[in-house]
Design an enzyme around this catalytic site. Structure first.
Site, short mmCIF file in Angstrom:
data_model
loop_
_atom_site.label_atom_id
_atom_site.label_comp_id
_atom_site.label_asym_id
_atom_site.label_seq_id
_atom_site.Cartn_x
_atom_site.Cartn_y
_atom_site.Cartn_z
N PRO A 43 -2.10 0.95 -3.33
CA PRO A 43 -1.31 -0.27 -3.19
C PRO A 43 -0.06 -0.22 -4.06
O PRO A 43 -0.08 0.26 -5.19
CB PRO A 43 -2.27 -1.36 -3.68
CG PRO A 43 -3.63 -0.78 -3.50
CD PRO A 43 -3.48 0.69 -3.74
N GLU A 44 1.05 -0.70 -3.49
CA GLU A 44 2.29 -0.75 -4.25
C GLU A 44 2.40 -2.09 -4.97
O GLU A 44 1.57 -2.98 -4.80
CB GLU A 44 3.47 -0.49 -3.32
CG GLU A 44 3.29 0.84 -2.58
CD GLU A 44 4.58 1.49 -2.11
OE1 GLU A 44 5.65 1.18 -2.66
OE2 GLU A 44 4.51 2.32 -1.20
N LYS B 130 1.77 -1.60 -10.82
CA LYS B 130 0.51 -1.45 -10.10
C LYS B 130 -0.68 -1.89 -10.94
O LYS B 130 -1.83 -1.59 -10.60
CB LYS B 130 0.35 0.01 -9.65
CG LYS B 130 1.47 0.47 -8.71
CD LYS B 130 1.27 1.89 -8.24
CE LYS B 130 2.40 2.32 -7.32
NZ LYS B 130 2.21 3.67 -6.77
N ASN C 58 5.02 5.21 -2.61
CA ASN C 58 5.50 6.16 -1.63
C ASN C 58 6.32 5.52 -0.52
O ASN C 58 7.29 6.10 -0.03
CB ASN C 58 4.31 6.92 -1.02
CG ASN C 58 4.69 8.28 -0.52
OD1 ASN C 58 5.74 8.81 -0.86
ND2 ASN C 58 3.85 8.86 0.31
N ARG D 232 2.99 13.53 -3.51
CA ARG D 232 2.86 12.67 -2.33
C ARG D 232 3.81 13.15 -1.24
O ARG D 232 4.81 13.81 -1.52
CB ARG D 232 3.20 11.20 -2.68
CG ARG D 232 2.37 10.61 -3.81
CD ARG D 232 0.91 10.42 -3.44
NE ARG D 232 0.76 9.47 -2.37
CZ ARG D 232 0.76 8.14 -2.54
NH1 ARG D 232 0.93 7.63 -3.75
NH2 ARG D 232 0.61 7.32 -1.51
#
Length: 268
Positions: free
Chosen positions: A2-3, A52, A160, A256
């Site tokens: 989760p961002e 985060k 990402n 990523r």
């Protein structure tokens, strides 16, 4: 993972459900039982997020620090028997919040939380965010800007999706070294994050395409993806760029998958 917008949305939802209320705190799974007993019966003062990281402050000079990591989830809903491996359950009358699979779940003192936050970069979703702190780190680094945007000690909350999308929207080469990034480009990145991320909190999803590139105006089908939202390049490897028609590229960077358009993103 989760961002930042997801954690800020969770903080808002937790405050709405439990703010100022006395909570029953348990660990159905058992792994957090000893710590849960220390805050069982405490009142939630406030929930907040930085990047985060999620922090729940109780009236016992203790905070519950949560990092969801790659597989963690926190669900708020009507009271029901716990299902699955619930690390922590918060309950107040007919409402519960169940935490499953977090990367971090630990009680901390206010001083410990202050030190944790001090090690993080500025969070565009916080009113106290100082973009100069991030700029200082960026323009002294020879690492690619796409890697720096994912470094939580440089900038908090950007993951990402946001890194790929904001670089596309600014037409920036993701491999441009931080030390060679212009101040004007950094200011544009920051301004874009200030526009996109609060909308993500409101909508609880990430949308980054400009009005002229929406499905209904382009005559294309809406995006169907577990992550939701209309995006330009994220997870669109091999598909046509909405702007120039060339194929979206991908490469692993900073652990990523990075997505970008080689034709559109030439600045720098």
């Amino acid at each position: 993972m989760p961002e930042g917008h997801t954690l800020h949305r969770l903080a808002l939802d937790l405050n709405a459900a439990f703010g100022g209320r006395q909570l029953a705190v348990t660990s159905p799974q058992g792994r957090f039982a000893e710590s849960a007993a220390l805050i069982d019966g405490a009142t939630l003062v406030t929930a907040s997020a930085h990047g985060k990281h999620l922090f729940l402050e109780f009236d016992r000079a203790l905070l519950l620090h949560i990092h969801l990591g790659l597989i963690g989830g926190l669900q708020i809903g009507p009271a029901a028997p716990p299902r699955g491996e619930v690390r922590v359950r918060l309950a107040a009358e007919d409402t519960v919040a169940d935490l499953r699979g977090p990367q971090a779940c630990v009680l901390r003192t206010p001083d410990e939380v202050a030190r944790q936050v001090a090690a993080l970069g500025p969070d565009p979703l916080r009113p106290d965010a100082d973009p100069e702190r991030a700029w200082t780190r960026i323009h002294r680094s020879n690492r690619p800007i796409a890697a720096l945007l994912m470094d939580q000690t440089v900038l908090s909350g950007v993951g990402n999706v946001y890194r790929a999308e904001v670089l596309f929207r600014q037409r920036l080469n993701p491999f441009r070294e931080g030390s060679r990034l212009s101040r004007r480009s950094w200011d544009a990145i920051w301004a874009d994050l200030l526009a996109l991320m609060p909308q993500g909190v409101t909508d609880n999803r990430i949308d980054t395409v400009r009005p002229e590139h929406l499905p209904e105006l382009m005559g294309r089908p809406p995006r169907v993806d577990d992550h939701g939202g209309e995006v330009y390049v994220y997870r669109r490897h091999g598909q046509s760029c909405f702007v120039c028609g060339s194929k979206v590229r991908t490469e692993v960077l900073a652990g990523r998958n990075l997505f970008w358009c080689g034709k559109c993103q030439r600045r720098g």
